[in-house]
Design an enzyme around this catalytic site. Structure first.
Site, PDB file in Angstrom:
ATOM      1  N   ASP A  63       0.829  -1.212   0.000  1.00  0.00           N
ATOM      2  CA  ASP A  63       0.000   0.000   0.000  1.00  0.00           C
ATOM      3  C   ASP A  63       0.861   1.259   0.000  1.00  0.00           C
ATOM      4  O   ASP A  63       2.076   1.192   0.170  1.00  0.00           O
ATOM      5  CB  ASP A  63      -0.951  -0.012   1.205  1.00  0.00           C
ATOM      6  CG  ASP A  63      -0.275  -0.427   2.506  1.00  0.00           C
ATOM      7  OD1 ASP A  63       0.969  -0.380   2.584  1.00  0.00           O
ATOM      8  OD2 ASP A  63      -0.987  -0.791   3.454  1.00  0.00           O
ATOM      9  N   ASN A 132      -7.004  -2.826  14.470  1.00  0.00           N
ATOM     10  CA  ASN A 132      -8.427  -3.027  14.135  1.00  0.00           C
ATOM     11  C   ASN A 132      -8.629  -4.239  13.220  1.00  0.00           C
ATOM     12  O   ASN A 132      -9.715  -4.451  12.703  1.00  0.00           O
ATOM     13  CB  ASN A 132      -9.005  -1.758  13.499  1.00  0.00           C
ATOM     14  CG  ASN A 132      -8.331  -1.400  12.176  1.00  0.00           C
ATOM     15  OD1 ASN A 132      -7.465  -2.129  11.708  1.00  0.00           O
ATOM     16  ND2 ASN A 132      -8.729  -0.286  11.599  1.00  0.00           N
ATOM     17  N   HIS A 134      -6.995  -4.800  10.361  1.00  0.00           N
ATOM     18  CA  HIS A 134      -6.760  -4.591   8.924  1.00  0.00           C
ATOM     19  C   HIS A 134      -5.509  -5.315   8.448  1.00  0.00           C
ATOM     20  O   HIS A 134      -4.588  -5.575   9.226  1.00  0.00           O
ATOM     21  CB  HIS A 134      -6.751  -3.096   8.555  1.00  0.00           C
ATOM     22  CG  HIS A 134      -5.544  -2.306   8.987  1.00  0.00           C
ATOM     23  ND1 HIS A 134      -5.574  -0.934   9.164  1.00  0.00           N
ATOM     24  CD2 HIS A 134      -4.271  -2.670   9.263  1.00  0.00           C
ATOM     25  CE1 HIS A 134      -4.372  -0.507   9.505  1.00  0.00           C
ATOM     26  NE2 HIS A 134      -3.574  -1.539   9.582  1.00  0.00           N
ATOM     27  N   GLU A 139      -9.423  -1.812   5.566  1.00  0.00           N
ATOM     28  CA  GLU A 139      -9.985  -1.508   6.879  1.00  0.00           C
ATOM     29  C   GLU A 139     -11.201  -2.405   7.146  1.00  0.00           C
ATOM     30  O   GLU A 139     -11.736  -3.014   6.209  1.00  0.00           O
ATOM     31  CB  GLU A 139     -10.397  -0.029   6.908  1.00  0.00           C
ATOM     32  CG  GLU A 139      -9.250   0.948   6.681  1.00  0.00           C
ATOM     33  CD  GLU A 139      -8.348   1.145   7.909  1.00  0.00           C
ATOM     34  OE1 GLU A 139      -8.146   0.190   8.677  1.00  0.00           O
ATOM     35  OE2 GLU A 139      -7.844   2.270   8.075  1.00  0.00           O
TER      36      GLU A 139
END
Ligand code: PGA
Length: 254
Positions: A63, A132, A134, A139
């Site tokens: 990313d 979280n 991800h 996400e």
């Protein structure tokens, strides 16, 4: 999904580096997917010290922050060059990292998918884990079949990347999709620290759900998750994973 529990962060990095070394020895023109974040830093340090031939290895990354060019101090491009690539003898043409400063992110996403396909797919993809759940910038709520695309970051992810006292470098990113990551022939996730113990338990032993994108690793035929003791501390079957790993050789596996 294979769970390997190591004593500490250094041992996690040593184990991960062993997988990278083995993969290059087996295939000198390895297609290696890199990850950014704090977790792989120790692995990259060890990779810099490896006696390996990097000339044929092809590199991709997971990313990049949108609008952030390769020279920007917070770009993932720069992070990977400074922490790894500029220390290895790699061929420039084999480094196919995202650029965040392109005009058309959709087009860049498509081109990245095509570049991966052209080299026959990613052989080994390194992954970190967000608090979280991800993976890359997928996400919670990301489609488990998603492809490479632009993505809006959650406030907690922005807070994680934001330099203290500064505006975030970006609120958006380009990221490999969950489906793209799942096509890698082998996944190697590294997780360290007690702060990730709860999310580790959820993604390893909880239900498969897009609410926790990492849970999709349960569906991958060759995913290895290397944890340190603190990150593994909330796993229900922690002792079983350890015992399984120690006894692998008995069933003809290494
Ligand atoms: P970290 O980031 O390695 O800095 O914890 C991991 C991630 O958010 O994917």
């Amino acid at each position: 999904m294979e769970i390997i529990i190591e004593r500490d962060y250094d041992a996690v990095c040593a184990r991960a580096c062993g997988y990278v070394k083995e993969a290059i020895e087996a295939k000198p023109a390895l297609v290696l997917g890199l990850a950014t974040g704090r977790t792989p830093l120790g692995l990259y340090e060890k990779m810099r010290g490896l006696k390996a031939d990097w000339k044929k290895v092809r590199f991709f990354n997971l990313d990049e922050l949108y609008g952030v060019g390769p020279e920007h101090p917070e770009s993932f491009h720069r992070f990977l060059h400074e922490n790894l690539l500029e220390h290895l003898k790699v061929e420039r043409k084999n480094v196919m990292l995202f650029r965040g400063d392109v005009k058309d992110l959709e087009k860049a996403a498509q081109e990245n998918e095509e570049s991966i396909a052209r080299v026959g797919g990613i052989d080994l993809q390194i992954l970190g884990l967000g608090h979280n759940g991800h993976i890359a910038f997928n996400e919670p709520g990301s489609s488990l079949g998603s492809r490479t695309r632009p993505k809006t970051l959650t406030p907690e992810t922005i807070a994680q990347y934001r330099k203290p006292g500064k505006e975030p470098a970006s609120n958006h990113a380009i990221t490999m999709g969950v489906g793209t990551i799942m096509e890698a022939k082998r996944l190697l996730m590294m997780v360290s620290g007690e702060s990730k113990a709860a999310i580790v338990r959820e993604f390893v032993e909880g239900p498969l759900t897009s609410e926790i994108p990492a849970s999709v690793l349960q569906m991958h035929p060759r995913a290895v998750v290397v944890l340190d003791e603190p990150a593994a501390s909330k796993l229900k079957r922690r002792d079983y994973y350890k015992w399984t790993f120690e006894n692998k050789w008995r069933v003809g596996q290494k």
